[in-house]
Design a protein around this motif. Structure first.
Motif, PDB file in Angstrom:
ATOM      1  N   PRO A  82       0.820  -1.225   0.000  1.00 46.16           N
ATOM      2  CA  PRO A  82       0.000   0.000   0.000  1.00 46.16           C
ATOM      3  C   PRO A  82       0.847   1.264   0.000  1.00 46.16           C
ATOM      4  O   PRO A  82       1.972   1.281   0.495  1.00 46.16           O
ATOM      5  N   GLY A  83       0.274   2.326  -0.562  1.00 44.49           N
ATOM      6  CA  GLY A  83       0.936   3.625  -0.570  1.00 44.49           C
ATOM      7  C   GLY A  83       0.983   4.226   0.823  1.00 44.49           C
ATOM      8  O   GLY A  83       0.306   3.760   1.749  1.00 44.49           O
ATOM      9  N   HIS A  84       1.781   5.265   0.977  1.00 42.95           N
ATOM     10  CA  HIS A  84       1.921   5.919   2.278  1.00 42.95           C
ATOM     11  C   HIS A  84       2.354   7.364   2.080  1.00 42.95           C
ATOM     12  O   HIS A  84       2.870   7.739   1.037  1.00 42.95           O
ATOM     13  N   TRP A  85       2.130   8.164   3.110  1.00 45.49           N
ATOM     14  CA  TRP A  85       2.575   9.560   3.108  1.00 45.49           C
ATOM     15  C   TRP A  85       4.018   9.586   3.594  1.00 45.49           C
ATOM     16  O   TRP A  85       4.346   9.018   4.622  1.00 45.49           O
ATOM     17  N   ASP A  86       4.881  10.261   2.855  1.00 48.66           N
ATOM     18  CA  ASP A  86       6.295  10.354   3.189  1.00 48.66           C
ATOM     19  C   ASP A  86       6.624  11.805   3.531  1.00 48.66           C
ATOM     20  O   ASP A  86       6.280  12.717   2.787  1.00 48.66           O
ATOM     21  N   ARG A  87       7.295  11.998   4.656  1.00 46.34           N
ATOM     22  CA  ARG A  87       7.647  13.360   5.080  1.00 46.34           C
ATOM     23  C   ARG A  87       8.780  13.886   4.207  1.00 46.34           C
ATOM     24  O   ARG A  87       9.796  13.236   4.039  1.00 46.34           O
ATOM     25  N   ARG A  88       8.574  15.060   3.664  1.00 42.88           N
ATOM     26  CA  ARG A  88       9.561  15.709   2.806  1.00 42.88           C
ATOM     27  C   ARG A  88       9.976  17.022   3.436  1.00 42.88           C
ATOM     28  O   ARG A  88       9.488  17.391   4.493  1.00 42.88           O
ATOM     29  N   HIS A  89      10.843  17.741   2.756  1.00 43.84           N
ATOM     30  CA  HIS A  89      11.388  18.991   3.297  1.00 43.84           C
ATOM     31  C   HIS A  89      10.299  20.011   3.630  1.00 43.84           C
ATOM     32  O   HIS A  89      10.319  20.637   4.680  1.00 43.84           O
ATOM     33  N   ARG A  90       9.319  20.174   2.764  1.00 42.55           N
ATOM     34  CA  ARG A  90       8.294  21.202   2.978  1.00 42.55           C
ATOM     35  C   ARG A  90       6.930  20.633   3.309  1.00 42.55           C
ATOM     36  O   ARG A  90       5.929  21.314   3.151  1.00 42.55           O
ATOM     37  N   GLY A  91       6.863  19.401   3.719  1.00 50.24           N
ATOM     38  CA  GLY A  91       5.570  18.806   4.051  1.00 50.24           C
ATOM     39  C   GLY A  91       5.583  17.315   3.778  1.00 50.24           C
ATOM     40  O   GLY A  91       6.573  16.642   4.025  1.00 50.24           O
ATOM     41  N   TYR A  92       4.474  16.806   3.265  1.00 51.46           N
ATOM     42  CA  TYR A  92       4.331  15.386   2.986  1.00 51.46           C
ATOM     43  C   TYR A  92       4.011  15.179   1.523  1.00 51.46           C
ATOM     44  O   TYR A  92       3.380  16.017   0.884  1.00 51.46           O
ATOM     45  N   ALA A  93       4.442  14.040   0.990  1.00 51.87           N
ATOM     46  CA  ALA A  93       4.131  13.666  -0.387  1.00 51.87           C
ATOM     47  C   ALA A  93       3.612  12.234  -0.380  1.00 51.87           C
ATOM     48  O   ALA A  93       4.070  11.399   0.399  1.00 51.87           O
ATOM     49  N   TRP A  94       2.659  11.948  -1.234  1.00 45.51           N
ATOM     50  CA  TRP A  94       2.080  10.618  -1.324  1.00 45.51           C
ATOM     51  C   TRP A  94       2.968   9.726  -2.189  1.00 45.51           C
ATOM     52  O   TRP A  94       3.312  10.072  -3.306  1.00 45.51           O
ATOM     53  N   VAL A  95       3.361   8.578  -1.654  1.00 41.90           N
ATOM     54  CA  VAL A  95       4.120   7.570  -2.396  1.00 41.90           C
ATOM     55  C   VAL A  95       3.105   6.490  -2.763  1.00 41.90           C
ATOM     56  O   VAL A  95       2.566   5.821  -1.880  1.00 41.90           O
ATOM     57  N   PRO A  96       2.810   6.321  -4.071  1.00 41.66           N
ATOM     58  CA  PRO A  96       1.777   5.364  -4.448  1.00 41.66           C
ATOM     59  C   PRO A  96       2.163   3.919  -4.163  1.00 41.66           C
ATOM     60  O   PRO A  96       3.345   3.578  -4.080  1.00 41.66           O
ATOM     61  N   GLY A  97       1.134   3.068  -4.024  1.00 37.55           N
ATOM     62  CA  GLY A  97       1.348   1.653  -3.812  1.00 37.55           C
ATOM     63  C   GLY A  97       1.889   0.993  -5.078  1.00 37.55           C
ATOM     64  O   GLY A  97       1.833   1.550  -6.163  1.00 37.55           O
ATOM     65  N   TYR A  98       2.414  -0.218  -4.900  1.00 34.33           N
ATOM     66  CA  TYR A  98       2.996  -0.935  -6.035  1.00 34.33           C
ATOM     67  C   TYR A  98       2.923  -2.444  -5.780  1.00 34.33           C
ATOM     68  O   TYR A  98       2.717  -2.903  -4.667  1.00 34.33           O
ATOM     69  N   TRP A  99       3.107  -3.204  -6.858  1.00 35.11           N
ATOM     70  CA  TRP A  99       3.127  -4.664  -6.770  1.00 35.11           C
ATOM     71  C   TRP A  99       4.548  -5.107  -6.483  1.00 35.11           C
ATOM     72  O   TRP A  99       5.492  -4.677  -7.114  1.00 35.11           O
ATOM     73  N   ARG A 100       4.683  -6.002  -5.517  1.00 34.76           N
ATOM     74  CA  ARG A 100       6.012  -6.542  -5.185  1.00 34.76           C
ATOM     75  C   ARG A 100       6.021  -7.997  -5.516  1.00 34.76           C
ATOM     76  O   ARG A 100       5.095  -8.733  -5.346  1.00 34.76           O
TER      77      ARG A 100
END
Length: 100
Positions: A82-100
């Motif tokens: 599943p995707g998750h929110w990743d903390r970045r320099h100026r806030g958060y960015a959404w990292v999409p989910g993927y197939w492993r």
């Protein structure tokens, strides 16, 4: 004599202050994250289907939630991460989910 009165006054103030603050509590206020409504998964269409959790999709300069769904895995024994929110320099960015 004045120094004795001053010492007695200061010690009385310290005792009074420590007695008054002995029941002091620390209060922390926080806004709790609300997940939203509970989503009930529909019946699994087949044994080849894997549940893909809800995702955030960028649309029009913002993010819109796409609800979860059943999907056929692209290869045998593939797992959805599943995707998750990743903390970045100026806030958060959404990292999409993927197939492993």
């Amino acid at each position: 004599m004045k120094t004795l009165k001053r010492i007695l006054f200061m010690s009385a103030a310290v005792v009074l202050f420590s007695t008054v603050n002995s029941n002091a509590q620390i209060v922390v206020r926080a806004r709790l994250y609300h997940r939203g409504p509970v989503v009930v998964r529909p019946a699994r269409p087949s044994a080849n289907h894997v549940w893909v959790e809800s995702e955030w999709v960028p649309r029009g300069g913002t993010y819109v939630e796409r609800p979860g769904y059943w999907a056929v895995a692209p290869r045998p024994r593939a797992a959805w991460v599943p995707g998750h929110w990743d903390r970045r320099h100026r806030g958060y960015a959404w990292v999409p989910g993927y197939w492993r």
